[in-house]
Design a protein around this motif. Structure first.
Motif, mmCIF file in Angstrom:
data_model
loop_
_atom_site.group_PDB
_atom_site.id
_atom_site.type_symbol
_atom_site.label_atom_id
_atom_site.label_comp_id
_atom_site.label_asym_id
_atom_site.label_seq_id
_atom_site.Cartn_x
_atom_site.Cartn_y
_atom_site.Cartn_z
ATOM 1 N N UNK A 5 48.825 33.144 30.879
ATOM 2 C CA UNK A 5 48.114 34.424 30.958
ATOM 3 C C UNK A 5 46.601 34.210 30.863
ATOM 4 N N UNK A 6 46.177 33.388 29.921
ATOM 5 C CA UNK A 6 44.749 33.100 29.745
ATOM 6 C C UNK A 6 44.192 32.358 30.962
ATOM 7 N N UNK A 7 44.959 31.426 31.520
ATOM 8 C CA UNK A 7 44.509 30.694 32.709
ATOM 9 C C UNK A 7 44.323 31.634 33.887
ATOM 10 N N UNK A 8 45.277 32.538 34.094
ATOM 11 C CA UNK A 8 45.159 33.511 35.175
ATOM 12 C C UNK A 8 43.963 34.425 34.992
ATOM 13 N N UNK A 9 43.772 34.903 33.784
ATOM 14 C CA UNK A 9 42.623 35.757 33.498
ATOM 15 C C UNK A 9 41.315 35.003 33.705
ATOM 16 N N UNK A 10 41.286 33.743 33.281
ATOM 17 C CA UNK A 10 40.076 32.929 33.452
ATOM 18 C C UNK A 10 39.783 32.669 34.930
ATOM 19 N N UNK A 11 40.805 32.403 35.719
ATOM 20 C CA UNK A 11 40.589 32.179 37.151
ATOM 21 C C UNK A 11 40.063 33.430 37.839
ATOM 22 N N UNK A 12 40.601 34.585 37.467
ATOM 23 C CA UNK A 12 40.109 35.832 38.063
ATOM 24 C C UNK A 12 38.652 36.084 37.682
ATOM 25 N N UNK A 77 41.227 33.729 43.183
ATOM 26 C CA UNK A 77 41.534 35.036 42.613
ATOM 27 C C UNK A 77 43.022 35.353 42.771
ATOM 28 N N UNK A 78 43.602 35.005 43.909
ATOM 29 C CA UNK A 78 45.029 35.250 44.126
ATOM 30 C C UNK A 78 45.903 34.458 43.169
ATOM 31 N N UNK A 79 45.577 33.190 42.969
ATOM 32 C CA UNK A 79 46.324 32.374 42.013
ATOM 33 C C UNK A 79 46.155 32.937 40.608
ATOM 34 N N UNK A 80 44.959 33.400 40.279
ATOM 35 C CA UNK A 80 44.724 34.003 38.969
ATOM 36 C C UNK A 80 45.547 35.259 38.759
ATOM 37 N N UNK A 81 45.639 36.106 39.778
ATOM 38 C CA UNK A 81 46.466 37.315 39.660
ATOM 39 C C UNK A 81 47.930 36.933 39.470
ATOM 40 N N UNK A 82 48.392 35.954 40.240
ATOM 41 C CA UNK A 82 49.782 35.508 40.111
ATOM 42 C C UNK A 82 50.064 34.990 38.703
ATOM 43 N N UNK A 83 49.172 34.132 38.190
ATOM 44 C CA UNK A 83 49.375 33.589 36.844
ATOM 45 C C UNK A 83 49.209 34.643 35.763
ATOM 46 N N UNK A 87 53.317 36.581 33.157
ATOM 47 C CA UNK A 87 53.527 36.848 31.724
ATOM 48 C C UNK A 87 53.382 38.331 31.366
ATOM 49 N N UNK A 88 52.521 39.039 32.088
ATOM 50 C CA UNK A 88 52.335 40.456 31.783
ATOM 51 C C UNK A 88 53.608 41.237 32.076
#
Length: 95
Positions: A5-12, A77-83, A87-88
């Motif tokens: 979740x943190x990785x996805x948020x960080x990528x976005x 951004x797409x990978x970040x949304x997916x990650x 978990x969300x």
């Protein structure tokens, strides 16, 4: 799951920040080019044709550069949304 979740948020957030920085550096400064006027028929025409041609070349170069920058940022951004969404949704529908 938390690290995903943190990785996805960080990528976005990183993609959004890099897009903002790229727009500041490579954005087309339209306010620099005030060369359009209208004739008696209401048709817009450039005041100076050489400046208009220079602007068209500048605009094409900047749009190509923006496309080169935008593709990796959209992917990031797409990978970040997916990650972020996996978990969300698992957290929301955990019952």
């Amino acid at each position: 799951m938390f690290w995903m979740w943190i990785t996805g948020l960080s990528l976005m957030l990183l993609a959004a920040h890099l897009y903002y920085k790229a727009q500041i550096k490579y954005g087309i400064p339209y306010e620099k080019f005030h060369f359009e006027n209208s004739n008696e028929f209401g048709i817009l025409a450039p005041k100076d044709w050489e400046e208009y041609e220079k602007f068209k070349k500048f605009e094409a170069k900047e749009q190509f550069r923006a496309a080169l920058i935008a593709k990796p940022l959209v992917f990031m951004f797409g990978v970040g949304i997916f990650l972020f969404m996996i978990p969300t949704t698992k957290f929301i529908f955990r019952m």
